[in-house]
Design a protein around this motif. Structure first.
Motif, PDB file in Angstrom:
ATOM      1  N   GLN A   1       0.797  -1.023   0.129  1.00 10.93           N
ATOM      2  CA  GLN A   1       0.034  -0.242   0.004  1.00 10.93           C
ATOM      3  C   GLN A   1       1.012   1.187  -0.152  1.00 10.93           C
ATOM      4  O   GLN A   1       2.116   1.198   0.072  1.00 10.93           O
TER       5      GLN A   1
ATOM      6  N   GLY B   1      -6.250  -0.826   5.754  1.00 12.47           N
ATOM      7  CA  GLY B   1      -5.139   0.126   5.290  1.00 12.47           C
ATOM      8  C   GLY B   1      -5.819   1.435   5.239  1.00 12.47           C
ATOM      9  O   GLY B   1      -7.070   1.699   4.851  1.00 12.47           O
TER      10      GLY B   1
ATOM     11  N   THR C   1      -4.543   5.241   1.630  1.00 11.05           N
ATOM     12  CA  THR C   1      -3.649   4.692   0.511  1.00 11.05           C
ATOM     13  C   THR C   1      -4.328   4.898  -0.772  1.00 11.05           C
ATOM     14  O   THR C   1      -5.453   4.984  -0.746  1.00 11.05           O
TER      15      THR C   1
ATOM     16  N   PHE D   1      -3.928  -0.733  -3.060  1.00 15.40           N
ATOM     17  CA  PHE D   1      -4.032  -1.871  -1.713  1.00 15.40           C
ATOM     18  C   PHE D   1      -3.897  -3.331  -2.629  1.00 15.40           C
ATOM     19  O   PHE D   1      -4.723  -3.387  -3.411  1.00 15.40           O
TER      20      PHE D   1
END
Length: 159
Positions: free
Chosen positions: A119, A144, A147, A150
């Motif tokens: 990421q 995450g 970001t 991913f």
């Protein structure tokens, strides 16, 4: 033990032996982008069991690699499930990946789990929401934050 009890034990053993002979299956996975809504809706998550988070890359690249893992490989275990996927966005996103093993039926006893994530930030966490090591079922969540992309590769080992 009566005949019915003996039959039940044999049936359970037959199911367990047959389920351990399957090759690695794919995991049930889902990526969600709106974490605030998800946390408000998911009242079943009471305890979070964190995964070990290990930063694998430390260079100036915008790609960061993080290894989330739990448990240990043991003699006789094997790869029982895998999953992989990726997504990218034009603006930073908070995402949640949910991995469920097995998809259906009875799984192998889980010994080790590893999810390698790429990421654009190192902000995130991984945790188990149900099942776990030493059990026949596991549900893992990887988050995450902020970001732009991913990418993940998950492996579950068991016997």
């Amino acid at each position: 033990m009566g005949r019915l009890g003996a039959f039940t034990v044999c049936l359970i053993l037959a199911i367990a032996m047959n389920s351990s002979e399957f090759s690695a299956e794919s995991l049930d996975s889902n990526i969600v982008q709106d974490l605030s809504t998800l946390w408000n809706e998911d009242k079943a998550v009471v305890a979070l069991y964190p995964l070990i988070k290990e930063k694998l890359s430390d260079n100036e690249s915008t790609k960061l690699q993080i290894n989330y893992r739990l448990g240990n490989r043991i003699a006789g275990d094997r790869l029982v499930a895998t999953a992989a996927g990726s997504n990218s966005w034009t603006s930073a996103q908070d995402i949640k990946l949910t991995l469920n093993y097995p998809k259906t039926g009875i799984g192998s006893i889980v010994t080790y789990l590893q999810v390698i994530v790429e990421q654009s930030t190192n902000i995130g966490r991984g945790y188990v929401t149900s099942g776990g090591i030493g059990q026949r079922q596991i549900t893992v969540v990887i988050e995450g934050n902020q970001t732009l992309y991913f990418k993940y590769n998950a492996e579950i080992y068991g016997y």
